[in-house]
Structures are given as structure tokens and as C-alpha cells.
Write an enzyme that holds these catalytic residues in place. Sequence first.
Site, PDB file in Angstrom:
ATOM      1  CG  ASP A   1      -7.205   3.707  -1.916  1.00  0.00           C
ATOM      2  OD1 ASP A   1      -7.357   4.395  -0.563  1.00  0.00           O
ATOM      3  OD2 ASP A   1      -7.616   2.495  -2.819  1.00  0.00           O
ATOM      4  CG  ASP A   2      -4.158   4.863   0.843  1.00  0.00           C
ATOM      5  OD1 ASP A   2      -3.099   4.222   0.767  1.00  0.00           O
ATOM      6  OD2 ASP A   2      -4.722   5.075   1.494  1.00  0.00           O
TER       7      ASP A   2
ATOM      8  CB  THR B   1      -5.518   7.380   4.341  1.00  0.00           C
ATOM      9  OG1 THR B   1      -6.160   6.192   3.345  1.00  0.00           O
ATOM     10  CG2 THR B   1      -5.415   7.022   5.574  1.00  0.00           C
TER      11      THR B   1
ATOM     12  CG  ASN C   1       7.173   1.169  14.598  1.00  0.00           C
ATOM     13  OD1 ASN C   1       6.243   0.521  13.637  1.00  0.00           O
ATOM     14  ND2 ASN C   1       6.899   2.568  14.008  1.00  0.00           N
ATOM     15  N   GLY C   2       9.116  -1.545  14.103  1.00  0.00           N
ATOM     16  CA  GLY C   2       9.838  -1.343  13.123  1.00  0.00           C
ATOM     17  C   GLY C   2       9.905  -2.737  12.332  1.00  0.00           C
TER      18      GLY C   2
ATOM     19  N   GLY D   1      -1.576   0.570  15.285  1.00  0.00           N
ATOM     20  CA  GLY D   1      -1.547  -1.554  14.730  1.00  0.00           C
ATOM     21  C   GLY D   1      -2.846  -1.983  15.937  1.00  0.00           C
TER      22      GLY D   1
ATOM     23  CE1 TYR E   1      -3.532   2.912   4.699  1.00  0.00           C
ATOM     24  CE2 TYR E   1      -2.070   1.311   5.724  1.00  0.00           C
ATOM     25  CZ  TYR E   1      -3.235   1.794   5.554  1.00  0.00           C
ATOM     26  OH  TYR E   1      -4.134   0.845   6.231  1.00  0.00           O
TER      27      TYR E   1
ATOM     28  CB  CYS F   1       4.476  -1.160  16.117  1.00  0.00           C
ATOM     29  SG  CYS F   1       3.988  -2.973  15.703  1.00  0.00           S
TER      30      CYS F   1
END
Length: 501
Positions: free
Chosen positions: A365-366, A303, A101-102, A28, A257, A2
Site C-alpha cells: 500500500d502507499d 496508488t 489548496n492548502g 477532492g 499518495y 484540493c
Amino acid sequence: MCGIVGIVGKSNVNQALYDALTVLQHRGQDAAGIVTSHDGRLFLRKDNGLVRDVFQQRHMQRLVGNIGIGHVRYPTAGSSTSAEAQPFYVNSPYGITLAHNGNLTNVEQLAKEIYESDLRHVNTNSDSEVLLNVFAHELAVRGKLQPTEEDVFAAVSHVHSRCVGGYAVVAMITGYGVVGFRDPNGIRPVVFGQRHTDEGVEYMIASESVALDVLGFTLIRDLAPGEAVYITEGGQLHTKQCASASKLQPCIFEHVYLARPDSIIDGISVYKARLRMGEKLADKIMRERPEHDIDVVIPIPDTSRTAALELANRLGVKFREGFVKNRYIGRTFIMPGQAARKKSVRQKLNAIELEFRGKNVMLVDDSIVRGTTCKQIIQMAREAGAKNVYFCSAAPAVRYPNVYGIDMPSVHELIAHNRTTDQVAELIGADWLVYQDLPDLIDSVGGGKIKIDHFDCAVFNGEYVTGDIDEAYLDRIEQARNDLAKVKNQAVSAIIDLYNN
């Protein structure tokens, strides 16, 4: 993951909060929220959707006040309903709003404590609301009519002693100020900065430094693990270490990412880290196949572009943009099955045949998580005429679920779980698959001027830095995610039935 932001300004902060959330939108896209304070009253707007959709002019006009916090949500714990949108609010003490966030790994125990001991009611399935109630309770037991910075820091200290997991938090205490704090392992990122105006100094707390940059704030520094910053409504800045034991062990996946490449996390440039990932991948390719026949390196937007560019430079191979991304397609929130995921990839990416026809192509790709997307992209490359399709992952094989705020699939949906590299290559249809080695990834991120002794690499090696994760916990997480997936599938089926009827 987030995104969080908090601002203490000298004039209305609604526009600045909105702009910061648009910069953090990559963290997010499911929900967004802003709450401001003016003359002791709170003004809140939150809902499901992108920032640009949640906030219309009429909403912004109501968000008055020179102090506020904001949030963009990607669901990690709880459901995907608008009831889970943040910030959350409790009226006692003082009126506190919080965004987070978390993910808390002991949320079940905490929810029980809140009800039985703290005598508080939790109204959602979100661990953010649990964290808010823990913080509010610890501030309330101080018994102060007017909290000081020491009261705030004492409450944060008790939060650290009770809460386990990865968390970066911003909270507003109505009429007093904004507080930000980070878990004792520093798993999730959070920074703070300042800008000078004619009226005085304004302060900002955010998940990533790029949000400060765009709004003209100067980065002061990252919050240390276990540290808190408290900015009073009048603009006084206070910081304090609030954890008895702390150690910087940040999530390495932020650099792979999650974060924007123009961000700096814990003193490390995300962009430079991704460049080094490309260098390490190129070195591995040269070790494994010094006589490789790669004609062109093509990134999978967006990314992986930085790593792919450096990989191509180091190999002396052409770098080309082989896929065009449709930036205007609406986000597919619910993709219950293979057919829907395939359709989503086809709608978002289109191959440029000129870059594939008759060539040996290395796609970059990442990371590879479920494997569904990269399988479809490899097929698109073949349909565009590629002779051979090789695939490179800037990250090692993702074999374990994340429990600190990234809503990865259950372990049995991870394509690399209990499989070799050759087996994964066969499943995704690649002629050759190259994974980044974990020591090389660690060196890519921590090998610059800033040295970090240890990262959270749990998704790659299954070693969870909080030390409280066992098979029973992972089984519960998997069941919860499976149940949530079932609910989403049922919702999609209901919508389809309604449409067909």
C-alpha cells in the site's frame, strides 16, 4: 488536499474548466465549483458532490465567459457543508473570486485582524475565505480604479507577509484577469501552461500538470515558492517573485499518495518517484530477509500499483492483481465507526482467491494512516486462503498530523503514533510489516535529475517547515477535528433514526 484551476481563453472556458476538474477529481470529492466572468458579470455554480453531479447541462449553459476558475474540495479546515464549497467571492475591490489548496496555520490571528483592522466580515469557517479577504484588502489599499500587474503582485507580497502555512491559490479579478500564487515554502503544488489556438494563446493554471496535458496545454513550469503569475483578460502573461524569503520545501506526501502518477511536480515525475519507492522497499526486504519466502506481490489499488510492480521486479517475484476494485460504488462520505469502515472496504474491494490460496503474499500500500483499512484487507487475504500475509508500506510510519492541507486524523488515531513496527504489525494482523525508511523515501522523490534539498516530511518526523507549530496548536487542531467528527456522527445517527422511524 484540493484541486484548483484557472483559465484565460479566447472563447467560453466552461467546458475546459469542467474537464480540468474531472482530471483533478482525485484531489477532492466533497465539493466542486466553477465561476466565470463575462462583460463584468460573474456566473457561479458550486455545491457538494462530485464534478459530474454538481454540474448539469443547465448549469454549464449559464457559465459563460472566456475567463474563469474552478475548485474541487477535500475538507481540511472548516466543515463539510455546501457553504464551504469554493470559489469564494468578495465584491470589493473589483469583485474577486478565489479558490485555494492548502491550510493556513495562523488563521485565527488573521480572522481577528480582518475583523478588527481590515473591517471585513468572514461568513464561514474556511481559511480560504480568510485568505481571500486578506488578498482583497491588500489590493484595495492600493487605491487604484484599474489595477496593474504591479498592484496585483504587491498585494500577493503582502499576503505572503501576513499568511503562514501551505497554500496554492488561483483568483479571478473581475474584468482584469486571473492570478495564481504559491506559498514561500512551495508546500502545495501549482503549475501553469499555454496552448495555441486560431484565436490566439490561452493560459491555464492548475494544481497538477496532468490537467494541462489532458486539455492540450503545454507545461511552462511550476510556480516557484512565493512566486505569482498574473494573466490579464486580454491574454498578457506576467510573473514575479513576491516573497522576500523563499525556499522550496514541497510536501513529499504528494508523491506518495496525493498526486496522479502521470503528473510532474517541481520537475519530478510522480511515476518515476513511485518506481524508486518500490526499488528501495525491495532493497530493504533483501537486507532484512535475504531468504524471504514471498510467493507473490499484490498491490492495494490504486496508488500503490507502481511501487508494487517495481518491488516485484527487483525481488524477482510474481506480480499479480489480487483485488478487484468496484469503481461504481458511491463514495462513503461519513464513516463514523469501525463497522461502517469495514463495510466500506468490503464493498470497494474483492479478493481473487486464486491469487491467495496457499501462498505467502506481500501486500503493498502507499501508506498506513489509521490502520483500519489495511487490517480489513489483510483479513480478506487470509479468508481467501493466504498462507502468510506480509504488508509493505511505500511510505514511512505516519506518526504526526498534517497541518498544511491534508485532513489526516488526530494524532491518537494514527496507528503508528508511539508504537513500534512490530506493534503496528500485530494490530493490523500482518505476519511481517515493512515500512519505507524516510531517507529512502527522500532519495526516491529527490534522487532523480531534479535535486530538492528539503521536503516537508512532517507527517513522518514531526518537523514542520513553517516553524510555527507547537503542541498547543496541535492540541487545537485535534480538538477541532474531534468536534467535526462528533458533528458527523450526530448527522449519521439522525439519518439512521429518520430511516428507522
